[in-house]
Design an enzyme around this catalytic site. Structure first.
Site, PDB file in Angstrom:
ATOM      1  N   HIS A  52       0.823  -1.219   0.000  1.00  0.00           N
ATOM      2  CA  HIS A  52       0.000   0.000   0.000  1.00  0.00           C
ATOM      3  C   HIS A  52       0.852   1.262   0.000  1.00  0.00           C
ATOM      4  O   HIS A  52       2.033   1.267   0.354  1.00  0.00           O
ATOM      5  CB  HIS A  52      -0.964  -0.001   1.189  1.00  0.00           C
ATOM      6  CG  HIS A  52      -0.303   0.125   2.539  1.00  0.00           C
ATOM      7  ND1 HIS A  52       0.037   1.334   3.096  1.00  0.00           N
ATOM      8  CD2 HIS A  52       0.057  -0.817   3.448  1.00  0.00           C
ATOM      9  CE1 HIS A  52       0.581   1.143   4.282  1.00  0.00           C
ATOM     10  NE2 HIS A  52       0.612  -0.148   4.522  1.00  0.00           N
ATOM     11  N   CYS A  95       2.328  -4.779   6.955  1.00  0.00           N
ATOM     12  CA  CYS A  95       2.112  -4.587   5.527  1.00  0.00           C
ATOM     13  C   CYS A  95       3.368  -3.979   4.894  1.00  0.00           C
ATOM     14  O   CYS A  95       4.276  -3.525   5.586  1.00  0.00           O
ATOM     15  CB  CYS A  95       0.915  -3.675   5.283  1.00  0.00           C
ATOM     16  SG  CYS A  95      -0.667  -4.433   5.723  1.00  0.00           S
TER      17      CYS A  95
END
Length: 517
Positions: A413, A432
């Site tokens: 992301h 992440c």
């Protein structure tokens, strides 16, 4: 009395025919029973082998297999294979007198070229056992002794070659048993791969065929054999980092696709690989690691590092497929982050939630005025509230996230926190993978399409709203952990062990390594 419908002449002819078939069958059985003995006597000139009988040998072999189970690496496979094949001593009959055993032993003795200890494959023991059959004055005096000697040699030869083949083709360790957050499909030796050793026609060609030939492996192997020393590392630390990464290259977990996204955690980097070359690369931030201060190294580490005990935020190793992107995503804040960070921040600043665009839900209903709640008195253990950060410049996921199925709920992301990309050590996320250039990745994956144009447009919206856009065709993503490799110019690159996974691997490998046994 004759059989009704048949003449005496016909009956006599039938009986003669059956008698002839019976004689052929008996002679065939005698030939089969004596074939093993003749073959063994021809090679050994030892009378103890002359009367060797397959059925008698099978009974002995079955007992020897049972007694020696603990000495075999794959006792169930070995027992099943021989039971299914009449307990035939394949290695003794097919490989003992044609130089194949000497060829096997020669390869075993060069196992140190792969960093493995030749003693793992017992070359001296095999030679000593084989020599009993070849000596002019053999110590084998009776057929019973011959059976037991054959059985033990057969097991030793088969076991050693199964082990050697498996170690070179699949690695000496199974990464799925080492690492708790390893989710990459990795082939291991099975009945098919192990069964191949019983059908070898050309031993030299077979042993050549299983040697690792990947150029990257050969580059690390050459550095290992030449005693290469990396900058700012000792000779021993360099040796160890080469050994663990050679082992990683032996694992059968490499991308089979032509085009894929590749993230290497210790390198803090993402590459898009197309036909073996990087066509796009960028910095990334990964999950916070247990060895982020680099206090432990391969040369010096404490006992607590020997087992895999990852930090809660460490990024998992995985293979998946990117199936879509969410532009201007809503961040459903995980409970662990909400209780340890969000509620703490809200207790210090009643307007923290509204300033960050975080909506609060209680029993699935939106809380209109969360600043009126005394967050210092909220018990995080009761899990009363849910938090969702709305799209916008403050959103921790930035303007886009790339989605792929995985059990750890991680993704690639964007991020509004760009400063971290200037750090050398970028293990700073909650798990992440944060992207330095997310729009460039979207462009590479979607190409010059209307979908990419829509993504670029939506990421610039002043009043953003979430939108899911499917990726066709889907693109594989590999998140892996490599601390030494040969780059596209053939130069060795070294990275530090931010998660301590080198240490775990090396400590488990020590018993297999040359000079460590």
């Amino acid at each position: 009395m004759t059989t009704p419908g048949r003449s005496p002449k016909t009956l006599l002819y039938t009986l003669a025919l059956l008698s002839g078939c019976l004689m052929i069958t008996i002679n065939g059985c005698k030939k089969k029973r004596t074939e093993m003995g003749q073959t063994l006597y021809k090679h050994t000139h030892n009378p103890a082998f002359k009367d060797a009988d397959p059925e008698e040998f099978a009974a002995v072999f079955k007992r020897v297999l049972a007694v020696n189970r603990a000495k075999m690496s794959n006792p169930d496979f070995m027992s099943h294979y021989y039971a299914s094949n009449g307990y035939e001593p394949v290695f003794v009959l097919n490989h003992l007198w044609n130089g194949d055993v000497e060829t096997m032993v020669a390869y075993y003795r060069k196992a140190n070229e792969h960093g493995l200890d030749p003693k793992l494959f017992k070359p001296d023991h095999l030679v000593a056992m084989a020599n009993r059959f070849k000596a002019a004055k053999s110590s084998i005096k009776t057929t019973r002794e011959a059976y037991y000697a054959m059985a033990k040699l057969e097991i030793a030869l088969a076991n050693s070659l199964i082990n050697y083949s498996g170690d070179l083709q699949f690695g000496v360790l199974n990464p799925r048993k080492l690492y708790s957050r390893y989710f990459i499909k990795t082939a291991r030796p099975d009945s098919i791969s192990m069964g191949r050793v019983f059908n070898i026609g050309d031993m030299h060609a077979y042993l050549d065929s299983i040697q690792p030939k990947d150029p990257e492996y050969l580059a690390l192997q050459k550095a290992y054999l030449d005693g290469f020393v990396a900058k700012k590392m000792s000779k021993e630390e360099t040796r160890r980092i080469l050994l663990v990464n050679m082992e990683r290259l032996r694992w059968k977990n490499k991308p089979a696709e032509t085009r894929y996204v590749y993230v290497n955690i210790p390198d803090f980097r993402l590459d898009v690989i197309d036909s073996g070359k990087s066509v796009l690369n960028m910095k990334v931030c990964v999950g916070e690691g247990r060895n982020k201060q680099y206090l432990n190294s391969l040369e010096s580490y404490n006992d607590t590092c020997k087992e895999d005990k990852p930090f809660p935020h460490e990024t998992p190793l995985l293979y998946s497929v990117i199936h879509s992107v969410e532009v201007n995503p809503v961040w459903n804040i995980p409970r662990s982050i909400a209780t340890k960070e969000i509620i703490v921040q809200a207790a210090d600043d009643p307007y923290y939630l509204s300033n960050k665009g975080i909506n609060v839900y209680h029993n699935d209903k939106l809380v209109k005025d969360p600043e009126t709640i005394d967050w210092s008195k909220v018990d995080p253990r009761k899990d009363e509230y849910e938090f969702k950060q709305q799209p916008g410049d403050q959103n921790s996921l930035g303007k886009i996230k790339f989605l792929f199925e995985n059990r750890s709920s991680v993704y690639l992301h964007d991020t509004p926190a760009k400063d971290a990309f200037h750090y050398t050590m970028r293990a700073v996320s909650h798990g992440c993978v944060r992207l330095e250039k997310p729009l460039d990745l979207a462009h590479n994956l979607f190409r010059d399409t209307t979908r990419y144009n829509l993504i670029a447009k939506d990421m610039q919206e002043e009043d953003p709203s979430p939108e899911d856009i499917a990726l066709r065709p889907r693109v594989p993503v590999y998140i892996t952990y490599v601390t030494c490799w040969a780059d596209q110019d053939g130069q060795l690159q070294f990275r530090r062990d931010v998660y301590g996974q080198d240490i775990v691997l090396y400590d488990h490998m020590k018993k297999f390594l040359y000079g460590n046994m």
